[in-house]
Structure formats: structure tokens, C-alpha cells
Design a protein around this motif. Structure first.
Motif, PDB file in Angstrom:
ATOM      1  N   ALA A 213       0.859  -1.181   0.000  1.00 26.47           N
ATOM      2  CA  ALA A 213       0.000   0.000   0.000  1.00 26.47           C
ATOM      3  C   ALA A 213       0.902   1.241   0.000  1.00 26.47           C
ATOM      4  O   ALA A 213       1.897   1.271   0.719  1.00 26.47           O
ATOM      5  CB  ALA A 213      -0.888  -0.003   1.232  1.00 26.47           C
ATOM      6  N   PRO A 214       0.571   2.258  -0.808  1.00 27.34           N
ATOM      7  CA  PRO A 214       1.385   3.481  -0.771  1.00 27.34           C
ATOM      8  C   PRO A 214       1.103   4.278   0.504  1.00 27.34           C
ATOM      9  O   PRO A 214       0.065   4.073   1.134  1.00 27.34           O
ATOM     10  CB  PRO A 214       0.899   4.248  -2.004  1.00 27.34           C
ATOM     11  N   ASP A 215       2.029   5.179   0.865  1.00 22.22           N
ATOM     12  CA  ASP A 215       1.746   6.099   1.984  1.00 22.22           C
ATOM     13  C   ASP A 215       0.772   7.180   1.532  1.00 22.22           C
ATOM     14  O   ASP A 215      -0.088   7.608   2.289  1.00 22.22           O
ATOM     15  CB  ASP A 215       3.042   6.788   2.449  1.00 22.22           C
ATOM     16  N   GLY A 216       0.954   7.630   0.290  1.00 19.98           N
ATOM     17  CA  GLY A 216       0.080   8.679  -0.244  1.00 19.98           C
ATOM     18  C   GLY A 216      -0.144   8.447  -1.720  1.00 19.98           C
ATOM     19  O   GLY A 216       0.580   7.686  -2.353  1.00 19.98           O
ATOM     20  N   GLY A 217      -1.171   9.113  -2.258  1.00 17.75           N
ATOM     21  CA  GLY A 217      -1.497   8.951  -3.672  1.00 17.75           C
ATOM     22  C   GLY A 217      -2.409   7.761  -3.889  1.00 17.75           C
ATOM     23  O   GLY A 217      -2.839   7.112  -2.933  1.00 17.75           O
ATOM     24  N   SER A 218      -2.711   7.484  -5.155  1.00 14.19           N
ATOM     25  CA  SER A 218      -3.681   6.428  -5.444  1.00 14.19           C
ATOM     26  C   SER A 218      -3.278   5.612  -6.659  1.00 14.19           C
ATOM     27  O   SER A 218      -2.551   6.085  -7.522  1.00 14.19           O
ATOM     28  CB  SER A 218      -5.058   7.054  -5.694  1.00 14.19           C
ATOM     29  N   VAL A 219      -3.762   4.367  -6.665  1.00 14.45           N
ATOM     30  CA  VAL A 219      -3.629   3.493  -7.834  1.00 14.45           C
ATOM     31  C   VAL A 219      -5.037   3.027  -8.193  1.00 14.45           C
ATOM     32  O   VAL A 219      -5.762   2.528  -7.325  1.00 14.45           O
ATOM     33  CB  VAL A 219      -2.755   2.257  -7.531  1.00 14.45           C
ATOM     34  N   THR A 220      -5.420   3.231  -9.446  1.00 13.19           N
ATOM     35  CA  THR A 220      -6.765   2.849  -9.885  1.00 13.19           C
ATOM     36  C   THR A 220      -6.674   1.885 -11.059  1.00 13.19           C
ATOM     37  O   THR A 220      -5.948   2.138 -12.013  1.00 13.19           O
ATOM     38  CB  THR A 220      -7.563   4.105 -10.317  1.00 13.19           C
ATOM     39  N   LEU A 221      -7.405   0.781 -10.941  1.00 13.28           N
ATOM     40  CA  LEU A 221      -7.487  -0.203 -12.022  1.00 13.28           C
ATOM     41  C   LEU A 221      -8.760   0.078 -12.816  1.00 13.28           C
ATOM     42  O   LEU A 221      -9.860   0.068 -12.260  1.00 13.28           O
ATOM     43  CB  LEU A 221      -7.519  -1.617 -11.444  1.00 13.28           C
ATOM     44  N   HIS A 222      -8.586   0.338 -14.113  1.00 12.47           N
ATOM     45  CA  HIS A 222      -9.736   0.685 -14.950  1.00 12.47           C
ATOM     46  C   HIS A 222     -10.247  -0.507 -15.748  1.00 12.47           C
ATOM     47  O   HIS A 222     -10.995  -0.332 -16.700  1.00 12.47           O
ATOM     48  CB  HIS A 222      -9.364   1.851 -15.867  1.00 12.47           C
ATOM     49  N   ALA A 223      -9.810  -1.716 -15.358  1.00 13.62           N
ATOM     50  CA  ALA A 223     -10.262  -2.913 -16.077  1.00 13.62           C
ATOM     51  C   ALA A 223     -11.694  -3.276 -15.696  1.00 13.62           C
ATOM     52  O   ALA A 223     -12.339  -4.065 -16.372  1.00 13.62           O
ATOM     53  CB  ALA A 223      -9.335  -4.083 -15.782  1.00 13.62           C
ATOM     54  N   THR A 224     -12.166  -2.723 -14.590  1.00 10.50           N
ATOM     55  CA  THR A 224     -13.513  -3.051 -14.113  1.00 10.50           C
ATOM     56  C   THR A 224     -14.390  -1.804 -14.205  1.00 10.50           C
ATOM     57  O   THR A 224     -13.884  -0.684 -14.277  1.00 10.50           O
ATOM     58  CB  THR A 224     -13.467  -3.479 -12.635  1.00 10.50           C
ATOM     59  N   GLN A 225     -15.673  -1.992 -14.196  1.00 10.30           N
ATOM     60  CA  GLN A 225     -16.615  -0.874 -14.203  1.00 10.30           C
ATOM     61  C   GLN A 225     -17.512  -0.990 -12.996  1.00 10.30           C
ATOM     62  O   GLN A 225     -18.226  -1.960 -12.888  1.00 10.30           O
ATOM     63  CB  GLN A 225     -17.421  -0.903 -15.509  1.00 10.30           C
ATOM     64  N   PRO A 226     -17.528  -0.077 -12.020  1.00  9.09           N
ATOM     65  CA  PRO A 226     -16.702   1.133 -12.004  1.00  9.09           C
ATOM     66  C   PRO A 226     -15.242   0.797 -11.725  1.00  9.09           C
ATOM     67  O   PRO A 226     -14.949  -0.305 -11.251  1.00  9.09           O
ATOM     68  CB  PRO A 226     -17.294   1.927 -10.837  1.00  9.09           C
ATOM     69  N   PRO A 227     -14.316   1.725 -11.995  1.00  8.00           N
ATOM     70  CA  PRO A 227     -12.906   1.487 -11.720  1.00  8.00           C
ATOM     71  C   PRO A 227     -12.686   1.177 -10.240  1.00  8.00           C
ATOM     72  O   PRO A 227     -13.479   1.571  -9.382  1.00  8.00           O
ATOM     73  CB  PRO A 227     -12.236   2.822 -12.086  1.00  8.00           C
ATOM     74  N   LEU A 228     -11.613   0.448  -9.972  1.00  6.88           N
ATOM     75  CA  LEU A 228     -11.327  -0.013  -8.619  1.00  6.88           C
ATOM     76  C   LEU A 228     -10.099   0.727  -8.082  1.00  6.88           C
ATOM     77  O   LEU A 228      -9.028   0.674  -8.693  1.00  6.88           O
ATOM     78  CB  LEU A 228     -11.036  -1.508  -8.696  1.00  6.88           C
TER      79      LEU A 228
END
Ligand SMILES: Nc1ncnc2c1ncn2[C@@H]1O[C@H](COP(=O)(O)OP(=O)(O)O)[C@@H](O)[C@H]1O
Ligand SMILES: [Mg+2]
Length: 240
Positions: free
Chosen positions: A55-70
């Protein structure tokens, strides 16, 4: 282009070491992206954060393979492990294959962890081994294979669940250059050549040059992004 993975303002520190010091990265479906940089520049940390291993300390990671994105970076440990099992494939320099198991058992394992019955899992695993030039070697244990063959088993293992993204960390780091090229053929042939996405950490300029984009890190920051526009030609700058 279809966005598949998006990282925004990622930070991750170990004590005073800023392994990631604000990384933004967008990856399109079907891309092969090489992550390069000196030892200690944050490559493995970035790969692990993108893949939900860390897990990052800050910021985000988004997976757009799913709807809605995860938003992967907001998931708890259990949800992240489930996501890794179901949506991602991994190839590391060495160590992921289980020496006590045969090639086909190693490749079948991720399917069985997802609940696929053994017979079907082994059938699908054998098909991947065949596709990677390992037909006839299904019953060998990992120690009975060459380094390059074992890495192709690792590629089959990463692909068998048909993952949205394959992550590879120095997959050719322990191989000679001819064998490295074979393993890269296997990785690219099973990912970007079929519209799947590959993120590969490498020290090897020749391996990186086969990817559509090269992202260079220094001290936890992206210092250069180059995209291939023709076979031998790169342009600088982020492609969005
Ligand atoms: N588990 C850890 N504990 C402490 N420091 C770490 C840990 N993992 C990585 N680091 C430090 O973070 C920096 C980035 O490491 P890493 O992402 O492994 O770089 P790379 O893969 O580019 O060699 C390095 O300075 C490394 O020593
Ligand atoms: Mg590393």
C-alpha cells in the motif's frame, strides 16, 4: 487507447528513504511498459504498489479494467490479495515456482487457488506450457529445467488466469542474453501481442527497447518517459 492502470502522486517511504517521491503514471490496455533506473531508484517499490502488493503512503492506484474502476490503494489486505489472485500475473527474477511441484502443477496452482478443479486447471496449464514451447516437459520438476525453461514456466503461470495486467520484476536478470530474448518473446507474445498489458522492470536496455514505452526512475521520481512511435524510434513525454 483504453486506460487500464492509473497512478497518481504515489509516495512510499522506508524511514528516511523516499522510495517513491511522487509518481504519476498512466498505462493503456495492451501496452508493454519498461521501468528502468539505477538500483535503489524505486522500481520494485513502484511495481509492488501498482500491483497492490504494497500500500502506498500517499497517492492512489486505480485499475480501470472493471466498471466502475477499482481504487486498489484503498483496499484492505484481503481484498488486495483477492485482486492479485484474480486480475494480475507475476513473473519475478526467480523464486516464485515451487521446486517440489512439476511444471504443470506450478502453472495450474493459480487456477486452483481461484477454485478451478484440478483436472481442468492442469489441462489449461498444459495448453499454456505448449504455447510457450514447453510441450513434453509438463511432468518435469523445476530443477529439471534450464533457467530459460523455468522462466517460461513462470510466464505460463502468470498468464494462466488470463490476467488484466502482468507485472515482471527483472524477469531476465539471471539469464544470458540469448535466453533473455526468448523469455521476452514469451512475455510479449502472451501480453501486448494479444492486447494484454505488461509492466516490466529491467536493467537491460535491449529488453526495454522491445517495449512500447520506457519510464525511467531516479530517486523515486519519473525522470524520463519515452514512447516508441515506429520500430526504432522514441519520442519523449507522457502519452495520455
Ligand atoms: N523493505 C524495505 N525496507 C527498507 N528500505 C527499503 C525496503 N524496500 C526498499 N527499500 C529502499 O527503498 C529504495 C527503493 O528500493 P527498490 O524499490 O527496491 O529499488 P529498485 O528496485 O529500483 O532497486 C532503496 O533505497 C531501498 O533500499
Ligand atoms: Mg528492484
Amino acid at each position: 487507447m483504453v486506460l487500464i492502470l492509473e497512478a497518481n502522486a504515489l509516495t512510499k517511504s522506508y524511514g528516511d528513504t523516499h522510495a517513491l517521491a511522487g509518481v504519476d503514471l498512466t498505462i493503456q490496455a495492451g501496452e508493454a511498459v519498461a521501468i528502468m533506473g539505477a538500483s535503489g531508484s524505486g522500481k520494485t517499490t513502484l511495481l509492488h504498489v501498482l500491483a497492490g502488493i504494497l500500500a502506498p503512503d500517499g497517492g492512489s492506484v486505480t485499475l480501470h479494467a472493471t466498471q466502475p474502476p477499482l481504487v486498489i490503494s484503498e483496499l484492505g489486505d484481503a481484498a488486495r490479495s483477492q485482486l492479485r489472485r484474480e486480475a494480475f500475473g507475476f513473473v519475478f527474477q526467480q523464486g516464485l515456482l515451487i521446486p517440489e511441484l512439476t511444471a504443470v502443477e506450478n502453472v495450474a496452482l493459480p487456477l486452483m487457488l481461484n477454485g478451478v478443479p484440478r483436472a481442468e486447471a492442469e489441462q489449461r496449464a498444459a495448453a499454456w506450457l505448449g504455447a510457450l514451447g514447453l510441450g513434453g516437459m509438463e511432468q518435469r520438476r523445476i530443477g529439471q529445467l534450464s533457467g530459460g525453461q523455468a522462466q517460461r514456466v513462470a510466464v505460463a503461470r502468470a498468464q494462466v488466469i488470463e490476467p488484466a495486467v502482468v507485472f515482471a520484476d527483472e524477469p531476465t536478470g539471471a539469464l544470458d542474453s540469448a535466453t533473455s530474448s526468448d523469455v521476452m518473446d514469451a512475455l510479449l507474445g502472451t501480453t501486448s501481442a494479444r492486447g494484454r498489458t505488461l509492466v516490466v522492470v529491467t536493467h537491460d536496455e535491449g529488453i526495454a527497447a522491445r517495449c512500447g514505452r520506457i519510464v525511467r526512475l531516479r530517486d523515486g521520481r519519473v525522470v524520463e518517459t519515452r514512447s516508441k512511435v515506429a520500430d526504432m524510434e522514441y519520442i519523449e513525454g507522457e502519452t495520455r
